[in-house]
Design a protein around this motif. Structure first.
Motif, PDB file in Angstrom:
ATOM      1  N   UNK A  37      30.918  38.265  32.847  1.00 45.73           N
ATOM      2  CA  UNK A  37      31.590  38.717  34.159  1.00 45.73           C
ATOM      3  C   UNK A  37      32.413  37.930  35.394  1.00 45.73           C
ATOM      4  N   UNK A  38      33.112  37.831  35.593  1.00 41.58           N
ATOM      5  CA  UNK A  38      33.359  37.532  37.075  1.00 41.58           C
ATOM      6  C   UNK A  38      33.991  38.333  37.124  1.00 41.58           C
ATOM      7  N   UNK A  39      33.790  38.572  39.189  1.00 40.32           N
ATOM      8  CA  UNK A  39      34.381  39.331  40.039  1.00 40.32           C
ATOM      9  C   UNK A  39      35.146  38.933  40.878  1.00 40.32           C
ATOM     10  N   UNK A  40      35.171  39.159  41.133  1.00 42.71           N
ATOM     11  CA  UNK A  40      36.084  39.102  43.205  1.00 42.71           C
ATOM     12  C   UNK A  40      36.716  40.267  43.789  1.00 42.71           C
ATOM     13  N   UNK A  41      35.917  40.461  44.980  1.00 45.86           N
ATOM     14  CA  UNK A  41      36.791  41.422  45.659  1.00 45.86           C
ATOM     15  C   UNK A  41      36.555  41.134  47.152  1.00 45.86           C
ATOM     16  N   UNK A  42      37.805  41.781  47.374  1.00 47.62           N
ATOM     17  CA  UNK A  42      37.339  41.167  49.247  1.00 47.62           C
ATOM     18  C   UNK A  42      37.484  42.811  50.062  1.00 47.62           C
ATOM     19  N   UNK A  43      36.891  42.919  51.249  1.00 48.87           N
ATOM     20  CA  UNK A  43      36.819  44.062  51.715  1.00 48.87           C
ATOM     21  C   UNK A  43      37.834  44.213  53.048  1.00 48.87           C
ATOM     22  N   UNK A  78      52.290  39.518  41.601  1.00 50.89           N
ATOM     23  CA  UNK A  78      51.744  40.311  40.128  1.00 50.89           C
ATOM     24  C   UNK A  78      52.795  39.707  39.601  1.00 50.89           C
ATOM     25  N   UNK A  79      54.613  39.125  40.114  1.00 48.21           N
ATOM     26  CA  UNK A  79      55.572  39.023  39.538  1.00 48.21           C
ATOM     27  C   UNK A  79      55.679  37.018  39.843  1.00 48.21           C
ATOM     28  N   UNK A 107      44.299  34.746  28.671  1.00 52.15           N
ATOM     29  CA  UNK A 107      44.199  34.281  26.292  1.00 52.15           C
ATOM     30  C   UNK A 107      44.081  33.250  26.412  1.00 52.15           C
ATOM     31  N   UNK A 108      43.384  32.613  27.354  1.00 54.93           N
ATOM     32  CA  UNK A 108      43.406  30.572  27.100  1.00 54.93           C
ATOM     33  C   UNK A 108      41.592  31.516  26.607  1.00 54.93           C
ATOM     34  N   UNK A 109      40.915  31.644  27.107  1.00 55.24           N
ATOM     35  CA  UNK A 109      39.128  31.821  27.249  1.00 55.24           C
ATOM     36  C   UNK A 109      38.963  33.294  26.820  1.00 55.24           C
ATOM     37  N   UNK A 110      40.599  33.730  26.071  1.00 54.59           N
ATOM     38  CA  UNK A 110      39.793  34.878  25.087  1.00 54.59           C
ATOM     39  C   UNK A 110      39.103  35.780  26.049  1.00 54.59           C
ATOM     40  N   UNK A 111      39.545  36.304  26.871  1.00 51.28           N
ATOM     41  CA  UNK A 111      39.144  36.862  28.419  1.00 51.28           C
ATOM     42  C   UNK A 111      40.083  38.657  27.964  1.00 51.28           C
ATOM     43  N   UNK A 112      39.556  39.937  29.139  1.00 52.04           N
ATOM     44  CA  UNK A 112      40.664  40.750  29.086  1.00 52.04           C
ATOM     45  C   UNK A 112      40.434  41.094  31.182  1.00 52.04           C
ATOM     46  N   UNK A 113      41.022  41.229  31.904  1.00 50.21           N
ATOM     47  CA  UNK A 113      41.099  41.373  33.250  1.00 50.21           C
ATOM     48  C   UNK A 113      41.443  42.686  33.384  1.00 50.21           C
ATOM     49  N   UNK A 114      40.793  43.491  34.463  1.00 50.24           N
ATOM     50  CA  UNK A 114      41.674  44.090  35.701  1.00 50.24           C
ATOM     51  C   UNK A 114      41.936  44.087  37.118  1.00 50.24           C
ATOM     52  N   UNK A 115      42.916  44.602  37.221  1.00 51.93           N
ATOM     53  CA  UNK A 115      43.587  44.711  38.800  1.00 51.93           C
ATOM     54  C   UNK A 115      42.974  45.027  39.846  1.00 51.93           C
ATOM     55  N   UNK A 116      42.750  45.243  40.754  1.00 51.50           N
ATOM     56  CA  UNK A 116      43.622  46.989  41.517  1.00 51.50           C
ATOM     57  C   UNK A 116      43.517  46.606  43.413  1.00 51.50           C
ATOM     58  N   UNK A 141      43.541  48.435  47.506  1.00 50.96           N
ATOM     59  CA  UNK A 141      43.041  48.556  49.277  1.00 50.96           C
ATOM     60  C   UNK A 141      41.780  47.679  48.830  1.00 50.96           C
ATOM     61  N   UNK A 142      42.304  46.086  49.542  1.00 54.53           N
ATOM     62  CA  UNK A 142      41.997  45.340  49.461  1.00 54.53           C
ATOM     63  C   UNK A 142      42.252  44.787  47.329  1.00 54.53           C
ATOM     64  N   UNK A 143      41.381  43.385  47.858  1.00 49.11           N
ATOM     65  CA  UNK A 143      41.421  43.050  46.338  1.00 49.11           C
ATOM     66  C   UNK A 143      40.675  43.122  44.963  1.00 49.11           C
ATOM     67  N   UNK A 144      40.846  43.792  44.403  1.00 55.07           N
ATOM     68  CA  UNK A 144      39.214  43.967  43.156  1.00 55.07           C
ATOM     69  C   UNK A 144      40.374  43.228  41.732  1.00 55.07           C
ATOM     70  N   UNK A 145      39.290  42.040  41.712  1.00 54.40           N
ATOM     71  CA  UNK A 145      39.531  41.600  40.196  1.00 54.40           C
ATOM     72  C   UNK A 145      38.484  41.483  39.011  1.00 54.40           C
TER      73      UNK A 145
END
Length: 263
Positions: free
Chosen positions: A211-217, A227-228, A240-249, A252-256
């Motif tokens: 699980x990899x988490x990135x977040x700023x305040x 995003x484009x 896709x290469x590492x067969x992973x799934x991600x979510x992005x918000x 308010x700030x950036x949370x990946x």
């Protein structure tokens, strides 16, 4: 006469028995000596073979380390060329061309840091992600004035990563993801009104997955079309290469958040 013949016969038979025992002992001794000698020779041959293998491994480790060192140097040369070319572009920090050049340099530098880690650990194809984050952030603080100068102070960088090593390829992929997110965060999440800018990165295992988490305040997240853009395409391609799934918000700030299997 008969008793004497019987005695003689007995003595002859007894002598034959003794002779047989002596000859048998001599043969056994000879065979054991040959076996011992053969075992000794075999042992020496094994030692020589092991020594030869060890020498070959050391030579290959040195060769691999030299390859990583040369790759790192070649990537540094490419970065230098881009830095020189950047002088012919506007110095305006808002210039898209300048930002594109800067991002390209950072992407190359990210891979260079990974090769540098392997060069410092010859014989290994494993990297510690925490060590990469430390080297990467040091570079960002030196080289990303285009983003940092507009902030009220230094960005506080926090990381909590696995102590275990990662395969080189996986380490590079996570490094590239980190670079895209850090640059996006510095570019669009913060302003001088933020009292303290904080970027947090963590990497851990849960239920057999990484699980990899990135977040700023950041409280001043600006609407963008990233995003484009190329950055998002890179994130999607690596997922896709590492067969992973991600979510992005990024409201308010950036949370990946990214989850992917261990193997």
């Amino acid at each position: 006469m008969f008793p004497r013949s019987s005695e003689l016969y007995y003595n002859i038979q007894n002598s034959k028995g003794i002779l047989f025992v002596v000859l048998s002992g001599a043969v056994i001794f000879f065979l054991l000596s040959r076996e011992k000698k053969s075992q000794s020779q075999l042992h020496e041959s094994i030692k020589d073979f092991e020594s030869s293998i060890q020498t070959t491994i050391q030579e290959k480790s040195i060769l691999v380390a030299e390859i990583h060192h040369r790759v790192k140097n070649n990537l540094a040369i490419i970065c230098s060329f881009l830095e020189l070319q950047k002088e012919y572009i506007s110095n305006d920090a808002s210039d898209p061309g300048l930002r594109a050049f800067h991002k390209s340099i950072n992407r190359i530098k990210t891979m260079s840091i990974m090769h540098e880690i392997l060069y410092e650990n010859p014989g290994s194809m494993q990297v510690k992600f925490g060590k990469f984050l430390s080297g990467y952030w040091s570079y960002i603080q030196r080289a990303s004035s285009i983003y940092l100068n507009r902030l009220s102070g230094q960005v506080d960088f926090k990381s909590d990563s696995l102590s275990e090593s990662l395969d080189f390829g996986l380490g590079v992929n996570l490094g590239i993801i980190t670079n895209e997110l850090v640059l996006q965060s510095l570019e669009n999440s913060f302003s001088k009104t933020d009292p303290k800018a904080v970027i947090s990165i963590s990497l851990f295992k849960k239920d057999g997955q990484f699980c990899y988490e990135f977040q700023d305040n950041g409280s001043n997240r600006q609407p963008t079309d990233w995003k484009e853009g190329l950055g998002m395409k890179i994130l999607e391609s690596i997922a896709v290469q590492i067969k992973g799934k991600f979510s992005l918000n990024d409201t308010e700030g950036l949370h990946f958040s990214l989850q992917f299997p261990e193997n």
